[in-house]
Design a protein around this motif. Structure first.
Motif, PDB file in Angstrom:
ATOM      1  N   SER A  31       0.818  -1.212   0.000  1.00 43.23           N
ATOM      2  CA  SER A  31       0.000   0.000   0.000  1.00 43.23           C
ATOM      3  C   SER A  31       0.849   1.259   0.000  1.00 43.23           C
ATOM      4  O   SER A  31       0.385   2.315  -0.398  1.00 43.23           O
ATOM      5  N   GLY A  32       2.072   1.176   0.498  1.00 38.65           N
ATOM      6  CA  GLY A  32       2.981   2.303   0.463  1.00 38.65           C
ATOM      7  C   GLY A  32       2.716   3.408   1.460  1.00 38.65           C
ATOM      8  O   GLY A  32       3.455   4.362   1.527  1.00 38.65           O
ATOM      9  N   ASP A  33       1.625   3.310   2.235  1.00 44.44           N
ATOM     10  CA  ASP A  33       1.305   4.398   3.153  1.00 44.44           C
ATOM     11  C   ASP A  33       1.414   3.998   4.622  1.00 44.44           C
ATOM     12  O   ASP A  33       1.013   4.745   5.494  1.00 44.44           O
ATOM     13  N   LYS A  34       1.964   2.858   4.901  1.00 42.89           N
ATOM     14  CA  LYS A  34       2.108   2.405   6.285  1.00 42.89           C
ATOM     15  C   LYS A  34       3.525   2.720   6.758  1.00 42.89           C
ATOM     16  O   LYS A  34       4.494   2.233   6.206  1.00 42.89           O
ATOM     17  N   SER A  35       3.610   3.572   7.755  1.00 47.83           N
ATOM     18  CA  SER A  35       4.917   3.906   8.295  1.00 47.83           C
ATOM     19  C   SER A  35       4.828   3.977   9.810  1.00 47.83           C
ATOM     20  O   SER A  35       3.748   4.086  10.377  1.00 47.83           O
ATOM     21  N   ALA A  36       5.978   3.906  10.444  1.00 51.17           N
ATOM     22  CA  ALA A  36       6.032   3.956  11.906  1.00 51.17           C
ATOM     23  C   ALA A  36       7.389   4.487  12.323  1.00 51.17           C
ATOM     24  O   ALA A  36       8.321   4.555  11.526  1.00 51.17           O
ATOM     25  N   TRP A  37       7.465   4.889  13.585  1.00 51.25           N
ATOM     26  CA  TRP A  37       8.728   5.316  14.170  1.00 51.25           C
ATOM     27  C   TRP A  37       9.195   4.258  15.154  1.00 51.25           C
ATOM     28  O   TRP A  37       8.654   4.157  16.257  1.00 51.25           O
ATOM     29  N   PRO A  38      10.181   3.441  14.794  1.00 51.09           N
ATOM     30  CA  PRO A  38      10.746   2.547  15.810  1.00 51.09           C
ATOM     31  C   PRO A  38      11.609   3.376  16.760  1.00 51.09           C
ATOM     32  O   PRO A  38      12.280   4.321  16.342  1.00 51.09           O
ATOM     33  N   VAL A  39      11.562   3.062  18.039  1.00 55.46           N
ATOM     34  CA  VAL A  39      12.364   3.767  19.038  1.00 55.46           C
ATOM     35  C   VAL A  39      13.325   2.753  19.643  1.00 55.46           C
ATOM     36  O   VAL A  39      12.892   1.713  20.158  1.00 55.46           O
ATOM     37  N   TYR A  40      14.616   3.033  19.551  1.00 56.50           N
ATOM     38  CA  TYR A  40      15.657   2.140  20.035  1.00 56.50           C
ATOM     39  C   TYR A  40      16.349   2.732  21.257  1.00 56.50           C
ATOM     40  O   TYR A  40      16.410   3.943  21.415  1.00 56.50           O
ATOM     41  N   LEU A  41      16.884   1.861  22.098  1.00 62.64           N
ATOM     42  CA  LEU A  41      17.605   2.270  23.299  1.00 62.64           C
ATOM     43  C   LEU A  41      18.933   1.533  23.362  1.00 62.64           C
ATOM     44  O   LEU A  41      19.017   0.350  23.037  1.00 62.64           O
ATOM     45  N   SER A  42      19.967   2.257  23.757  1.00 63.04           N
ATOM     46  CA  SER A  42      21.271   1.671  24.014  1.00 63.04           C
ATOM     47  C   SER A  42      21.856   2.413  25.214  1.00 63.04           C
ATOM     48  O   SER A  42      21.289   3.390  25.682  1.00 63.04           O
ATOM     49  N   ILE A  43      22.976   1.922  25.715  1.00 59.02           N
ATOM     50  CA  ILE A  43      23.639   2.632  26.805  1.00 59.02           C
ATOM     51  C   ILE A  43      24.999   3.122  26.338  1.00 59.02           C
ATOM     52  O   ILE A  43      25.669   2.475  25.541  1.00 59.02           O
ATOM     53  N   GLY A  44      25.376   4.276  26.830  1.00 57.42           N
ATOM     54  CA  GLY A  44      26.560   4.965  26.340  1.00 57.42           C
ATOM     55  C   GLY A  44      27.883   4.382  26.769  1.00 57.42           C
ATOM     56  O   GLY A  44      28.909   4.745  26.218  1.00 57.42           O
ATOM     57  N   ASN A  45      27.891   3.484  27.754  1.00 60.63           N
ATOM     58  CA  ASN A  45      29.179   2.941  28.154  1.00 60.63           C
ATOM     59  C   ASN A  45      29.507   1.635  27.433  1.00 60.63           C
ATOM     60  O   ASN A  45      30.419   0.934  27.820  1.00 60.63           O
ATOM     61  N   LEU A  46      28.766   1.325  26.368  1.00 60.75           N
ATOM     62  CA  LEU A  46      29.140   0.230  25.470  1.00 60.75           C
ATOM     63  C   LEU A  46      30.038   0.805  24.380  1.00 60.75           C
ATOM     64  O   LEU A  46      29.846   1.951  23.954  1.00 60.75           O
ATOM     65  N   ARG A  51      27.740  -1.740  20.389  1.00 58.51           N
ATOM     66  CA  ARG A  51      26.427  -1.128  20.195  1.00 58.51           C
ATOM     67  C   ARG A  51      25.892  -1.426  18.805  1.00 58.51           C
ATOM     68  O   ARG A  51      24.702  -1.646  18.623  1.00 58.51           O
ATOM     69  N   ARG A  52      26.772  -1.457  17.815  1.00 56.71           N
ATOM     70  CA  ARG A  52      26.351  -1.671  16.425  1.00 56.71           C
ATOM     71  C   ARG A  52      26.253  -3.139  16.036  1.00 56.71           C
ATOM     72  O   ARG A  52      25.645  -3.466  15.021  1.00 56.71           O
ATOM     73  N   SER A  53      26.831  -4.028  16.800  1.00 55.74           N
ATOM     74  CA  SER A  53      26.819  -5.442  16.476  1.00 55.74           C
ATOM     75  C   SER A  53      25.431  -6.041  16.717  1.00 55.74           C
ATOM     76  O   SER A  53      24.860  -5.890  17.790  1.00 55.74           O
ATOM     77  N   VAL A  54      24.913  -6.735  15.715  1.00 54.04           N
ATOM     78  CA  VAL A  54      23.591  -7.339  15.823  1.00 54.04           C
ATOM     79  C   VAL A  54      23.567  -8.414  16.913  1.00 54.04           C
ATOM     80  O   VAL A  54      22.606  -8.527  17.668  1.00 54.04           O
ATOM     81  N   LYS A  55      24.634  -9.193  17.032  1.00 54.29           N
ATOM     82  CA  LYS A  55      24.673 -10.303  17.986  1.00 54.29           C
ATOM     83  C   LYS A  55      24.837  -9.872  19.435  1.00 54.29           C
ATOM     84  O   LYS A  55      24.544 -10.633  20.341  1.00 54.29           O
ATOM     85  N   SER A  56      25.292  -8.664  19.698  1.00 55.79           N
ATOM     86  CA  SER A  56      25.571  -8.245  21.070  1.00 55.79           C
ATOM     87  C   SER A  56      24.343  -7.704  21.802  1.00 55.79           C
ATOM     88  O   SER A  56      24.395  -7.496  23.003  1.00 55.79           O
TER      89      SER A  56
END
Length: 146
Positions: A31-46, A51-56
């Motif tokens: 449909s092309g009109d479905k959108s959302a805002w995913p909200v992600y959380l990380s911690i700064g001492n990583l 932080r960028r590794s998918v497996k971690s």
């Protein structure tokens, strides 16, 4: 009076810098009109690599805010966005004030205080977070020739 938040904490305590991020994502190719805002959380001492590794699991999805393409006025959407963010972050309120016990990498348990350090988002999300009108910015008081 303490110069920094860290200095105001009890001895042996630490700050957990919380990094949030959001970016509008398209969900449907049909449909092309479905959108959302995913909200992600990380911690700064990583480390950045962790932080960028998918497996971690250094970056976790804490919520998905739906977007209505033909919905209510912008002001209503901004209020809904801010209320949704407040609801998602409410579990951090009490630990931010009184701290929480955290098992650290060295095996010791420490008293830690999570604090929002950064919100990474592009311009449209920054407008929603701050409540400013899209396309507007601060007025510059400096003469262009200076």
């Amino acid at each position: 009076m303490a110069d920094t938040f860290q200095e105001s904490l009890p001895d042996g305590s630490t700050v957990i810098p919380v990094i949030l991020g959001s970016d509008k994502t398209m969900h449907s190719t049909l449909s092309g009109d479905k959108s959302a805002w995913p909200v992600y959380l990380s911690i700064g001492n990583l480390s950045k690599a962790k932080r960028r590794s998918v497996k971690s699991n250094g970056l976790i999805l804490i919520g998905l805010l739906p977007r209505c393409p033909n919905g209510p006025k912008t002001h209503t959407i901004n209020i809904a966005y801010q209320e949704s963010m407040a609801t998602m972050l409410r579990p951090l309120e009490e630990p931010a004030k009184s701290g929480m016990k955290v098992l650290c990498a060295d095996g010791r348990t420490r008293h830690a205080y999570p604090q929002i350090a950064s919100f990474l988002a592009d311009y449209p999300e920054q407008c929603n977070i701050t409540g400013i009108k899209y396309g507007w910015g601060p007025r510059c008081e400096i003469d262009p020739d200076d």
